[in-house]
Design a protein around this motif. Structure first.
Motif, PDB file in Angstrom:
ATOM      1  N   ASP A  15       0.881  -1.390  -0.015  1.00  0.00           N
ATOM      2  CA  ASP A  15      -0.064  -0.013   0.048  1.00  0.00           C
ATOM      3  C   ASP A  15       0.794   1.102   0.074  1.00  0.00           C
ATOM      4  O   ASP A  15       0.429   2.359  -0.488  1.00  0.00           O
ATOM      5  CB  ASP A  15      -0.961   0.103   1.246  1.00  0.00           C
ATOM      6  CG  ASP A  15      -2.024  -1.152   1.026  1.00  0.00           C
ATOM      7  OD1 ASP A  15      -2.197  -1.378  -0.211  1.00  0.00           O
ATOM      8  OD2 ASP A  15      -2.613  -1.288   2.140  1.00  0.00           O
ATOM      9  N   SER A  16       2.131   1.237   0.777  1.00  0.00           N
ATOM     10  CA  SER A  16       2.935   2.218   0.783  1.00  0.00           C
ATOM     11  C   SER A  16       3.223   2.756  -0.583  1.00  0.00           C
ATOM     12  O   SER A  16       3.529   4.085  -0.912  1.00  0.00           O
ATOM     13  CB  SER A  16       3.879   1.978   1.689  1.00  0.00           C
ATOM     14  OG  SER A  16       4.974   1.391   1.170  1.00  0.00           O
ATOM     15  N   HIS A  19      -0.499   2.829  -2.873  1.00  0.00           N
ATOM     16  CA  HIS A  19      -1.676   3.501  -2.685  1.00  0.00           C
ATOM     17  C   HIS A  19      -0.955   4.614  -1.714  1.00  0.00           C
ATOM     18  O   HIS A  19      -1.873   5.237  -0.867  1.00  0.00           O
ATOM     19  CB  HIS A  19      -2.508   2.696  -1.717  1.00  0.00           C
ATOM     20  CG  HIS A  19      -3.253   1.575  -2.529  1.00  0.00           C
ATOM     21  ND1 HIS A  19      -4.066   1.789  -3.705  1.00  0.00           N
ATOM     22  CD2 HIS A  19      -2.893   0.410  -2.363  1.00  0.00           C
ATOM     23  CE1 HIS A  19      -4.444   0.765  -4.108  1.00  0.00           C
ATOM     24  NE2 HIS A  19      -3.910  -0.267  -3.577  1.00  0.00           N
ATOM     25  N   GLY A  20      -0.174   5.093  -2.078  1.00  0.00           N
ATOM     26  CA  GLY A  20       0.631   6.543  -1.325  1.00  0.00           C
ATOM     27  C   GLY A  20       0.347   7.399  -2.017  1.00  0.00           C
ATOM     28  O   GLY A  20      -0.484   7.421  -3.000  1.00  0.00           O
ATOM     29  N   GLN A  21       0.877   8.581  -1.487  1.00  0.00           N
ATOM     30  CA  GLN A  21       0.477   9.884  -2.222  1.00  0.00           C
ATOM     31  C   GLN A  21       1.431  10.254  -3.216  1.00  0.00           C
ATOM     32  O   GLN A  21       1.079  10.809  -4.101  1.00  0.00           O
ATOM     33  CB  GLN A  21       0.790  11.118  -1.180  1.00  0.00           C
ATOM     34  CG  GLN A  21      -0.592  10.967   0.023  1.00  0.00           C
ATOM     35  CD  GLN A  21      -1.803  10.874  -0.775  1.00  0.00           C
ATOM     36  OE1 GLN A  21      -2.164  11.794  -1.554  1.00  0.00           O
ATOM     37  NE2 GLN A  21      -2.673  10.027  -0.448  1.00  0.00           N
ATOM     38  N   ALA A  22       2.507   9.642  -3.172  1.00  0.00           N
ATOM     39  CA  ALA A  22       3.542   9.887  -4.368  1.00  0.00           C
ATOM     40  C   ALA A  22       3.236   9.121  -5.664  1.00  0.00           C
ATOM     41  O   ALA A  22       2.818   7.903  -5.351  1.00  0.00           O
ATOM     42  CB  ALA A  22       4.876   9.735  -3.855  1.00  0.00           C
ATOM     43  N   HIS A  24       4.171   6.534  -8.548  1.00  0.00           N
ATOM     44  CA  HIS A  24       5.492   5.847  -8.666  1.00  0.00           C
ATOM     45  C   HIS A  24       5.582   5.258 -10.317  1.00  0.00           C
ATOM     46  O   HIS A  24       4.690   4.955 -11.019  1.00  0.00           O
ATOM     47  CB  HIS A  24       5.473   4.819  -7.780  1.00  0.00           C
ATOM     48  CG  HIS A  24       4.591   3.532  -7.842  1.00  0.00           C
ATOM     49  ND1 HIS A  24       3.303   3.501  -7.645  1.00  0.00           N
ATOM     50  CD2 HIS A  24       5.163   2.374  -8.242  1.00  0.00           C
ATOM     51  CE1 HIS A  24       2.770   2.388  -7.904  1.00  0.00           C
ATOM     52  NE2 HIS A  24       3.546   1.569  -8.402  1.00  0.00           N
ATOM     53  N   GLU A  55       9.131  13.660  -5.457  1.00  0.00           N
ATOM     54  CA  GLU A  55       8.999  12.503  -4.446  1.00  0.00           C
ATOM     55  C   GLU A  55       8.728  11.087  -5.058  1.00  0.00           C
ATOM     56  O   GLU A  55       8.456  10.023  -4.373  1.00  0.00           O
ATOM     57  CB  GLU A  55       7.657  12.964  -3.603  1.00  0.00           C
ATOM     58  CG  GLU A  55       8.164  12.785  -2.012  1.00  0.00           C
ATOM     59  CD  GLU A  55       6.840  12.856  -1.275  1.00  0.00           C
ATOM     60  OE1 GLU A  55       6.539  11.820  -0.617  1.00  0.00           O
ATOM     61  OE2 GLU A  55       6.278  13.994  -1.221  1.00  0.00           O
ATOM     62  N   LYS A  77      -0.516   7.067 -10.600  1.00  0.00           N
ATOM     63  CA  LYS A  77      -0.649   8.007  -9.647  1.00  0.00           C
ATOM     64  C   LYS A  77      -1.725   7.902  -8.721  1.00  0.00           C
ATOM     65  O   LYS A  77      -2.712   7.399  -9.659  1.00  0.00           O
ATOM     66  CB  LYS A  77      -0.799   9.351 -10.561  1.00  0.00           C
ATOM     67  CG  LYS A  77       0.646  10.061 -11.318  1.00  0.00           C
ATOM     68  CD  LYS A  77       0.509  11.256 -12.186  1.00  0.00           C
ATOM     69  CE  LYS A  77       0.024  12.470 -11.318  1.00  0.00           C
ATOM     70  NZ  LYS A  77       0.285  13.672 -12.098  1.00  0.00           N
ATOM     71  N   PRO A  78      -1.746   8.503  -7.625  1.00  0.00           N
ATOM     72  CA  PRO A  78      -2.991   8.358  -6.999  1.00  0.00           C
ATOM     73  C   PRO A  78      -4.120   9.124  -7.631  1.00  0.00           C
ATOM     74  O   PRO A  78      -3.894  10.291  -8.249  1.00  0.00           O
ATOM     75  CB  PRO A  78      -2.429   9.106  -5.591  1.00  0.00           C
ATOM     76  CG  PRO A  78      -1.410   9.822  -5.814  1.00  0.00           C
ATOM     77  CD  PRO A  78      -0.895   9.238  -6.986  1.00  0.00           C
ATOM     78  N   ASP A  79      -5.419   8.420  -7.450  1.00  0.00           N
ATOM     79  CA  ASP A  79      -6.586   9.266  -8.185  1.00  0.00           C
ATOM     80  C   ASP A  79      -6.409   9.596  -9.498  1.00  0.00           C
ATOM     81  O   ASP A  79      -7.184  10.696 -10.040  1.00  0.00           O
ATOM     82  CB  ASP A  79      -6.970  10.617  -7.238  1.00  0.00           C
ATOM     83  CG  ASP A  79      -6.889  10.190  -5.943  1.00  0.00           C
ATOM     84  OD1 ASP A  79      -7.543   9.128  -5.574  1.00  0.00           O
ATOM     85  OD2 ASP A  79      -6.347  11.018  -5.020  1.00  0.00           O
ATOM     86  N   SER A  80      -5.600   8.840 -10.184  1.00  0.00           N
ATOM     87  CA  SER A  80      -5.610   9.103 -11.850  1.00  0.00           C
ATOM     88  C   SER A  80      -4.994   7.976 -12.621  1.00  0.00           C
ATOM     89  O   SER A  80      -5.186   6.768 -12.036  1.00  0.00           O
ATOM     90  CB  SER A  80      -4.428  10.215 -12.015  1.00  0.00           C
ATOM     91  OG  SER A  80      -4.585  10.757 -13.548  1.00  0.00           O
TER      92      SER A  80
END
Lengths: 633, 162
Positions: A15-16, A19-22, A24, A55, A77-80
């Protein structure tokens, strides 16, 4: 740690990243990706991200099977959308970082598509229609998870089958495997459950399990990709097999030509051991098992199961007569189960999803899916996984994209040196063990090589016999001497020295070698020659009767010729490219090849600018106009 | 012999003193020295307490082993099916011509050695050449020259000749 705790830990690691904010970035760095320059793309990303103080994290993953599109990069990317980019070179990395890693521009002109699936489902690229024809089980995580991180495998459902199996009675596991209908994926197709049962029943305390990763068929690379992209599924399958038959020692025999697969396997074994999935008292069950990697030393025949066991014993890998079968007397005379990489990899899925689910896929006699390596003249080469029973046509045209450069399909070679060449009329053949056998080919390990009008079928038969003849271990005289005879005859034919009765002699020899050899290598050695004669006899006749190679391949039967009216006189490309200084000029500046010096390397044709296209191949060589020699002056 | 065994002592370790490790030992020695010398094979035979002919018999059976030194940049040309279909043989011939050595040979300056391999599993990128640890995809005879020049610039080659 209990298995639930291991799972939780794996989940939070996963998840890190996912599902993290950065954002990858996944970069495929299996062997094919590396060959296409993936490592310099990794470096470019790391450099650019550091420079921009971004980041984002970079993860090296395996291969999604689209080898011709490597290096393949996916930005998540988160939410994309997760966007895939193909054939990425270091020069475009700053654009991608600026555009999509840091900004909101997905750089659509560079994109291949989006990445769908994941989190337990097979990953796919919805924009590519080939994925509609595929059914990915073994490849579900390939190109998505980091093969160097066991947590990724566990977070996607990995090792739960082992945890489940260790609580089952071995007899129940055998029943499950048997009713799934799975047959060995090494080529011969022996029912896996039956093999395990025989080994379990065999008397003796010490038993062994072996994984055959000696993928020797030239043109096949499925096992390599599975091991480089998702090795833990294989280790889990082997461990379940060991528990089922009662073995405490296992071996993975892998060819030394796969250094990256070996490296990733070693790391995977170490990580599995550290988490208690291997070693003493696995997951607190009281069952102990360990796996050792043995590197092959390069002998095609080592892929034969009895030969492979001799190789592990440190002997010459020469097959022996059976019985006794290996399940009763195998490695060091002990009962041994030997299966292919892919066979083991299916096991965790069968345990997790059930025998009924597995047997609902495929055909009557061949259950599940099959992984094929698509190579040769196809548009998109790489790996494909389809349900058994899919037709060759679907495999080559719908998934492989057909033949490249607008050329015409001629034949498909399936099953490697043991397999056969099938013509267009056989493309409706479903790929399963029995249908392919009937057509004269074999499932083999799963190499599918498409050939076009530029490939000579006699030369292809010669190529495979040359390979087999070099790799024959020499134990059976039919194979040792017979393949040499066949090769000699084929060499004569391709050199224009063949006789028409040679064709029937090849068939006779082929049948005798097939009938008189002990192991699978010898028994199937004549297949490439026999199938090319069966389906392409006219090409043999052209070589023999007209001294002509219709595909313009066989060197002795062709000549390179520069068309005087097409030759652009001021251009010197061919002259400079010719390695033997065979090209001169007439007084008018038209280039002429000195046929006595020409080594037929084809360099002149390659460098001749496409707008002139002046260099042609002629067969038979007598077609070269005599005037060419006179002009030379 | 004792001196050689001393040199190979990090390979000929007590836990490997078993007939089943013969192939591993041959691989490890070749990894270290680049090839298998007669002396090295005899040292292994002595270590495992088996006849030298057995060691030689195993070593010659498997394709991986070589009995002459390897160049500084070992060149392996793939001769797998996919590579064959798109001119792998022409690439091999071009390589032999450019390096001016036979398959299995080594250049006089020990810079390059040339071998053919059955398949490196990069069929989608055929024809393939492996030089050192790097894979060169989609090779052609003209590209052979380019690849070699990048590894070892011509000027250096020429100055060595002079």
């Amino acid at each position: 740690m209990t298995f639930a705790e291991i799972q939780n830990q794996a989940k939070s690691d996963w998840d890190s990243l996912y599902h993290g904010q950065a954002p990858h970035i996944l970069i495929g760095t299996a062997t094919c990706g590396r060959a296409a320059g993936a490592l310099s793309v990794v470096e470019a990303f790391n450099k650019e991200l550091a420079k921009r103080n971004a980041e984002a994290k970079v993860a090296e993953v395996g291969c999604i099977g689209l080898c011709s599109l490597e290096p393949l990069v996916t930005i998540i990317k988160p939410d994309s959308f997760a966007v895939c980019y193909n054939n990425v070179i270091p020069q475009v990395v700053p654009t991608l970082v600026e555009g999509y890693v840091l900004g909101d521009d997905p750089c659509l002109d560079l994109a291949l598509g989006t990445l769908g699936g994941g989190e337990g489902e097979a990953v796919y690229i919805p924009e590519l229609s080939r994925f509609e024809h595929e059914h990915r089980l073994l490849l579900r995580n390939c190109g998505y998870i980091d093969p160097g991180n066991i947590n990724h495998y566990i977070a996607n459902g990995g090792y739960s089958s082992l945890a489940m199996a260790l609580k089952m009675e071995p007899a129940a596991i055998i029943e499950e495997i048997k009713s799934s209908g799975i047959r060995g994926r090494g080529g011969a197709g022996f029912p896996t459950g039956r093999k395990w049962e025989l080994c379990r029943q065999a008397p003796g305390e010490t038993k062994y399990v072996i994984c055959n990763a000696d993928e020797g068929d030239p043109g096949a690379f499925m096992d390599r990709v599975v091991l480089e992209s998702d090795p833990q599924q294989v280790i889990e399958g082997i461990t379940i097999a060991a528990y089922t038959v009662g073995a405490h020692d296992g071996f993975i025999y892998i060819r030394a030509e796969y250094p990256l697969a070996i490296e990733r396997l070693k790391l995977a074994l170490e990580q599995a051991k550290n988490l208690g999935m291997l070693g003493d008292n696995i997951l607190g069950s009281g069952f102990s098992f360990d796996i050792e990697i043995v590197e092959g030393a390069g002998a095609f025949v080592s892929g034969e199961s009895t030969a492979l066991m001799y190789a592990i014993e440190g002997r010459r890998s020469m097959p022996r007569a059976r019985p006794p079968h290996s399940v009763k007397s195998g490695l060091w005379g002990k009962p041994t189960v030997l299966n292919n990489v892919k066979t083991y990899a299916y096991v965790p899925l069968i345990i997790a999803r059930g025998a009924d689910w597995f047997s609902s896929l495929g055909t009557e006699g061949s259950k599940g899916t099959a992984v094929f390596a698509l190579a040769g003249k196809m548009v998109s080469t790489g790996l494909a996984e389809v349900a058994m029973g899919t037709t060759l046509h679907e495999l080559i045209f719908d998934i492989g994209g057909g033949i490249r450069s607008g050329k015409k399909f001629k034949a498909v070679q399936i099953g490697g040196p043991s397999g056969g060449c099938l013509p267009e009329s056989m493309l409706r053949t479903p790929v399963d063990f029995d249908s392919l056998h009937k057509a004269g080919a074999v499932m083999g390990s799963g190499g599918v090589i498409a050939m076009d009008e530029d490939n000579c079928m006699v030369d292809t038969a010669k190529f495979f016999l040359d390979f087999i003849q070099k790799e024959s271990c020499g134990k059976c005289s039919t194979c040792r001497i017979g393949t040499k005879h066949m090769l000699d005859i084929l060499e004569d034919i391709t050199a224009g020295k063949g006789k028409i009765e040679d064709v029937d002699l090849l068939v006779e020899l082929g049948e005798d070698i097939g009938g008189g050899s002990m192991c699978g290598l010898g028994r199937t050695a004549p297949n490439p020659a026999l199938t090319t004669i069966r389906y392409f006899r006219d090409e043999y006749e052209a070589h023999i009767l007209e001294k002509r190679c219709p595909a313009l391949v066989c060197k002795e039967l062709i000549a390179y010729y520069i068309l005087p009216d097409k030759c652009e006189r001021g251009c010197e490309h061919c002259v400079l490219a010719c390695p033997v200084e065979a090209i001169g000029s007439t007084e008018k500046g038209i280039k002429v090849i000195d046929q006595t010096k020409c080594t037929k390397c084809g360099s002149c044709q390659l460098v001749c600018p496409p707008e002139y296209n002046a260099v042609v191949k002629l067969s038979p060589p007598s077609l070269v106009p005599a005037a060419g020699a006179k002009d030379k002056g | 012999m004792e001196e050689l065994k001393q040199k190979l002592s990090d390979i000929l370790k007590p836990d490997k003193k078993n007939r089943r490790h013969l192939i591993y030992l041959l691989q490890a020695v070749q990894q270290k020295s680049g090839y298998l010398s007669k002396e090295a094979m005899l040292a292994i035979a002595d270590f495992l307490d088996i006849p030298g002919s057995t060691v030689y018999g195993i070593a010659t059976f498997y394709n991986q082993f070589r009995f002459t030194p390897l160049g500084k940049h070992p060149v392996k040309v793939c001769m797998g099916t996919a590579c064959h279909l798109v001119g792998g043989k022409l690439v091999l011939e071009a390589m032999a011509r450019e390096l001016d050595i036979e398959v299995g040979g080594i250049t006089p300056d020990h810079e390059f050695s040339l071998d053919r391999v059955a398949c490196v599993g990069c069929c989608a990128l055929a024809p393939v050449v492996v030089i050192g640890d790097s894979v060169y995809p989609k090779m052609t005879p003209p590209k052979v020259e380019e690849a070699l020049v990048i590894i070892k610039p011509v000027s250096q080659e020429q100055s060595e000749k002079q």
